[in-house]
Design an enzyme around this catalytic site. Structure first.
Site, PDB file in Angstrom:
ATOM      1  N   ASP A 100       1.051  -1.251  -0.305  1.00 53.05           N
ATOM      2  CA  ASP A 100       0.334  -0.289   0.099  1.00 53.05           C
ATOM      3  C   ASP A 100       0.571   0.452  -0.050  1.00 53.05           C
ATOM      4  O   ASP A 100       1.153   1.480   0.862  1.00 53.05           O
ATOM      5  CB  ASP A 100      -1.087  -0.093   1.101  1.00 53.05           C
ATOM      6  CG  ASP A 100      -1.672   0.982   1.519  1.00 53.05           C
ATOM      7  OD1 ASP A 100      -2.599   1.848   0.020  1.00 53.05           O
ATOM      8  OD2 ASP A 100      -2.443   1.515   2.440  1.00 53.05           O
ATOM      9  N   ASP A 267      -2.457   5.717  -4.791  1.00 56.10           N
ATOM     10  CA  ASP A 267      -2.641   4.844  -3.593  1.00 56.10           C
ATOM     11  C   ASP A 267      -2.786   3.215  -4.119  1.00 56.10           C
ATOM     12  O   ASP A 267      -3.856   3.265  -4.910  1.00 56.10           O
ATOM     13  CB  ASP A 267      -3.739   6.343  -3.447  1.00 56.10           C
ATOM     14  CG  ASP A 267      -3.763   4.892  -1.802  1.00 56.10           C
ATOM     15  OD1 ASP A 267      -2.882   3.657  -1.157  1.00 56.10           O
ATOM     16  OD2 ASP A 267      -4.538   5.104  -0.796  1.00 56.10           O
TER      17      ASP A 267
END
Length: 487
Positions: A100, A267
């Site tokens: 992430d 992201d």
């Protein structure tokens, strides 16, 4: 997204740090990623309450307090869940983790997690079985919107591929409430963001990989995954991989809102594309996405529309118009509802919560943006007011994503984002998520609304929908993010 060439997340994303010559091949780390096919369990996560889904994107403020305006989205979305395997401890205990770029901590479930069902259906770290475990004990918690994890820090060796990172600080999660973590196919999260947003100021895994390994190419600059050259833009604020983005265009036409520039983050922990409501509404109107009827928006058009148009034609400063018609107050930069103070904490890297608008003020400010854009296209007053009234029927649902007619994909426009002076376009088949086949197929817009006020916003989150189309490079050595067409 189907089963086309998988360029999502880390097959299309590269975390690049060069401290040694490129020939130092021993510094190359490749982590095998696994594609999770659609099944009933993974789709359960998307059947969470609509309120929870919106909090996931809007209210996460994931690292630290809920006052932070930056958003971390942890999402299990149909065919867009990708994860890799790592090891923790000696001998290595195996865990699947989401890589992430929107967070910075490593956490996995702990064997000391007794009261959360999520822990029992995933691999749990057992410190007593590791010869390299070191006790830390500092408490930690991370808030993700649809829930939170809490636990304590420990230290141990972390294995990625053939590389062993020694004495890595990570979180043993002892609480994982909520449905999201219970049905997720991953065990934990490995953050690839900067230390500035790390809970407990823990050193991220990839920092230690660089320090202990010399050169790090995480994911790999494999030319088989991209076409042509990358367009690079500098990181404007360390924490998330944030950069400046220009205008957003629908079918080649400016939406106006980001013509002066918007902030964006890349992201890999977010499946959708999240952006300001004003632009998402215009996109919804063009692609025929379902919306919610806003009476506040229609009231602004019917009672104040002509006055707003007249002020724009009189070249009144747009930011002051809504205060002049009495729907907002003016704080020196933009209109806000009265009596609500902003939360500002730049030194801690937090988002400025801004002065939050009430519905009428917010509707007025969107109407100003829409009218400006229409005036720039030389539309008549009547056409402008009719168009704005139509947009009032297309406002994104505050409860989640919007559905579209699968039969209309061929007639939908391209949506383009201006980055580094270049337009990066998404075709309908790239930004529409299709679930099922034949008459039972459902199509969902890959765009969702999220508003972050100035000065941190307006902010876009370019998640998997964008990264599936564009190979993304996270270059720490030169503090920049690069994009090229995925192969």
């Amino acid at each position: 997204m189907g089963t086309r060439s998988v360029a999502l997340v880390l097959l299309a994303a590269v975390l690049l740090q060069t401290l040694l010559p490129a020939s130092a091949a021993e510094g190359l780390v490749r982590v095998s990623l696994k594609k999770q096919p659609i099944d009933q369990n993974s789709r359960v996560a998307e059947r969470l309450s609509a309120e929870e889904r919106q909090r996931l994107l809007r209210g996460a403020n994931s690292l630290g307090s809920s006052d932070e305006g930056d958003i971390i989205a942890l999402k299990n979305y149909m065919n867009a869940q990708y994860f890799g395997e790592i090891g923790i401890g000696t001998p290595a205990q195996k865990f699947t983790v989401i890589f992430d770029t929107g967070s910075s901590n490593l956490w996995v479930p702990s064997s000391k997690c007794y009261f959360s069902i999520a822990c029992y259906v995933h691999s749990r770290y057992k410190s007593g079985q590791s010869s390299t475990y070191k006790k830390n004990g500092k408490p930690a918690d991370i808030h993700y919107g649809t829930g939170a994890i809490a636990g304590f820090f420990s230290e141990d060796s972390v294995t990625l591929g053939d590389l062993v990172v020694k004495d890595q600080e990570f979180i043993e999660a002892t609480k994982e409430p909520g449905l999201t973590f219970m049905v997720a196919k991953f065990d934990g999260i490995l953050g690839l963001g900067f230390q500035e947003i790390s809970v407990g100021n823990a050193v991220p895994v990839w920092y230690n990989m660089i320090k202990q390994g010399g050169e790090l190419v995480f994911g790999g600059m494999d030319p088989n995954h991209y076409k042509g050259n990358h367009t690079y833009v500098p990181v404007t604020q360390k924490g998330y991989w944030q950069f400046n983005m220009g205008d957003v265009l629908v079918d080649g036409k400016s939406t106006g809102f980001c013509a002066g520039g918007c902030a964006a983050i890349a992201d890999s922990g977010t499946s959708l594309l999240a952006g300001p409501t004003a632009i998402i509404t215009e996109i919804n109107e063009k692609i025929g996405a379902t919306g919610v009827v806003s009476q506040e928006c229609k009231t602004v058009v019917s009672q104040y529309g002509q006055q707003i148009l007249d002020l724009l034609l009189a070249e009144t400063q747009p930011a002051k118009i809504c205060s002049q018609v009495g729907l907002c107050t003016f704080d020196g930069t933009h209109g806000v509802s009265a009596g609500i103070r902003s939360v500002v904490d730049d030194e801690a890297g937090k988002s400025n919560g801004g002065l939050r608008s009430d519905p009428m003020c917010n509707a007025c400010e969107m109407a100003v943006v829409w009218m400006q854009n229409q005036l720039a296209q030389n539309k008549t007053k009547e056409l402008i007011l009719n168009y704005i009234n139509q947009l009032c029927d297309r406002l994104p649902s505050p409860m989640g994503e919007s559905s579209v007619d699968c039969a209309s994909l061929k007639s939908m426009p391209d949506i383009a984002f201006t980055i580094g002076g270049k337009k990066f376009s998404l075709k309908p088949e790239q930004y529409i998520l299709k679930v099922g086949e034949g008459p039972a197929a459902q199509c969902i817009s890959g765009f969702t609304a999220m508003d972050i006020p100035p000065p941190r916003g307006p902010l876009w989150i370019l998640g998997d929908v964008f990264m599936g189309a564009y190979h993304t490079v996270f270059d720490y050595g030169k503090l920049r993010v690069g994009f090229a067409e995925s192969a």
